[in-house]
Design an enzyme around this catalytic site. Structure first.
Site, mmCIF file in Angstrom:
data_model
loop_
_atom_site.group_PDB
_atom_site.id
_atom_site.type_symbol
_atom_site.label_atom_id
_atom_site.label_comp_id
_atom_site.label_asym_id
_atom_site.label_seq_id
_atom_site.Cartn_x
_atom_site.Cartn_y
_atom_site.Cartn_z
ATOM 1 N N ASP A 1 49.912 41.069 41.827
ATOM 2 C CA ASP A 1 48.689 40.403 42.214
ATOM 3 C C ASP A 1 48.647 40.552 43.727
ATOM 4 O O ASP A 1 49.656 40.389 44.334
ATOM 5 C CB ASP A 1 48.536 39.061 41.711
ATOM 6 C CG ASP A 1 47.273 38.436 42.021
ATOM 7 O OD1 ASP A 1 46.209 39.131 41.917
ATOM 8 O OD2 ASP A 1 47.271 37.348 42.235
ATOM 9 N N ASP B 1 45.974 38.546 45.919
ATOM 10 C CA ASP B 1 45.350 37.380 46.564
ATOM 11 C C ASP B 1 46.448 36.221 45.997
ATOM 12 O O ASP B 1 46.470 36.013 44.780
ATOM 13 C CB ASP B 1 43.994 37.173 46.494
ATOM 14 C CG ASP B 1 43.276 38.047 47.257
ATOM 15 O OD1 ASP B 1 43.322 38.189 48.372
ATOM 16 O OD2 ASP B 1 42.335 38.777 46.662
ATOM 17 N N ASP C 1 49.848 34.561 40.872
ATOM 18 C CA ASP C 1 49.802 33.154 41.371
ATOM 19 C C ASP C 1 48.863 32.261 40.459
ATOM 20 O O ASP C 1 48.764 30.950 40.699
ATOM 21 C CB ASP C 1 49.243 33.008 42.901
ATOM 22 C CG ASP C 1 47.927 33.437 43.020
ATOM 23 O OD1 ASP C 1 47.434 34.532 42.430
ATOM 24 O OD2 ASP C 1 47.236 32.728 43.512
#
Ligand SMILES: [Mg+2]
Length: 272
Positions: free
Chosen positions: A27, A29, A220
């Site tokens: 991922d 961001d 995240d």
């Protein structure tokens, strides 16, 4: 690892956590950057994973940027990336449509470019639309919702790049694309097909870039990254450099395979 806790390029430790995987999907961001800021050691870690012969790709629900723009943003934070390393929800949403399909589009550059490259036509009259494609759009106005609703009642296919409820901004949470999708689901009585995480199309397209094998997903956000990976039977590494706080971890279901302070932890010694 060196004494500062960051991996040195080429400093390959024996038996790192990442070993045993054929493909690592990152991922973007909260994992390799936060906003426009780098995450310490992320660029070196991605390079070290690649040096081990493990395929990598970057996966994002962000449908606003093109792969070339996103590669530039990664380079700007010290993460080497080419457009072909980036799989966006816009790209995958376009791949879910056949060339020639006429699309009524809510969205910005990323989705428009992806649809054009796919050979789809962008139309504005609801009567002409074979599909309604919904992506994050800061310029959204009521007339967009009006035309999309009319097209959906006419039987147009309903496709969304992602259904993220919110979009993190420096001032707090903004309405994400999922909020607009929800409005259209309400007005049309229909349910959107969704390309992005935690839904399977984006994740499977990214794994395909890596030629499959054993996949580790690094993210995240639990409800998109970890839930999406678990649904496909993949291992996951939850990093604490983004939205998830340590206090959140005990209640997460499903649990991630690994919890890491940051992406740098991929190179730490593997748990036996
Ligand atoms: Mg994220």
């Amino acid at each position: 690892m060196n004494s500062s806790g960051t991996p040195g390029r080429g400093a390959v430790s024996v038996g790192a956590l990442v070993d045993g995987y054929d493909c690592v999907l990152f991922d973007i961001d909260g994992v390799v950057r936060v906003g426009s800021q780098p995450i310490a050691g992320a660029g070196e870690t991605v390079a070290a994973v690649r040096d081990r012969g493990i395929a990598t790709a970057f996966v994002t629900n962000n449908a606003s940027s093109t792969p070339a723009e996103m590669a530039g943003k990664l380079e700007a934070v010290g993460v080497a990336a080419t457009p072909s390393d980036i799989v966006t929800s816009a790209l995958v949403a376009a791949e879910m449509l056949d060339p020639g399909v006429r699309c009524l589009v809510i969205g910005m550059t990323g989705i428009h470019e992806a649809l054009t490259q796919r050979g789809c036509a962008v139309v504005t009259d609801p009567q002409d639309a074979d599909a309604v494609v919904v992506a994050f759009d800061r310029g959204l106005v009521w007339d967009d919702l009006r035309r999309a609703t009319l097209a959906l009642h006419n039987g147009a296919r309903f496709l969304a790049t992602n259904d993220d409820a919110t979009f993190p901004s420096p001032e707090g949470l903004w309405p994400g694309n999922g909020s607009v999708v929800a409005a259209l689901e309400r007005s049309s009585g229909r349910t959107a097909e969704v390309a992005g995480k935690p839904h399977a199309p984006l994740l499977l397209a990214a794994a395909q870039r890596c030629n499959g094998g054993r996949v580790l997903f690094v993210g995240d956000r639990h409800e998109t990254d970890i839930v999406g990976a678990a649904a496909l039977g993949w291992d996951s590494a939850l990093v604490l450099s983004g939205v998830t706080r340590p206090v959140d971890i005990p209640s997460l279901d499903p649990q991630p395979t690994f919890v890491l302070d940051s992406v740098v932890g991929l190179l730490r010694p593997s748990p036996a």
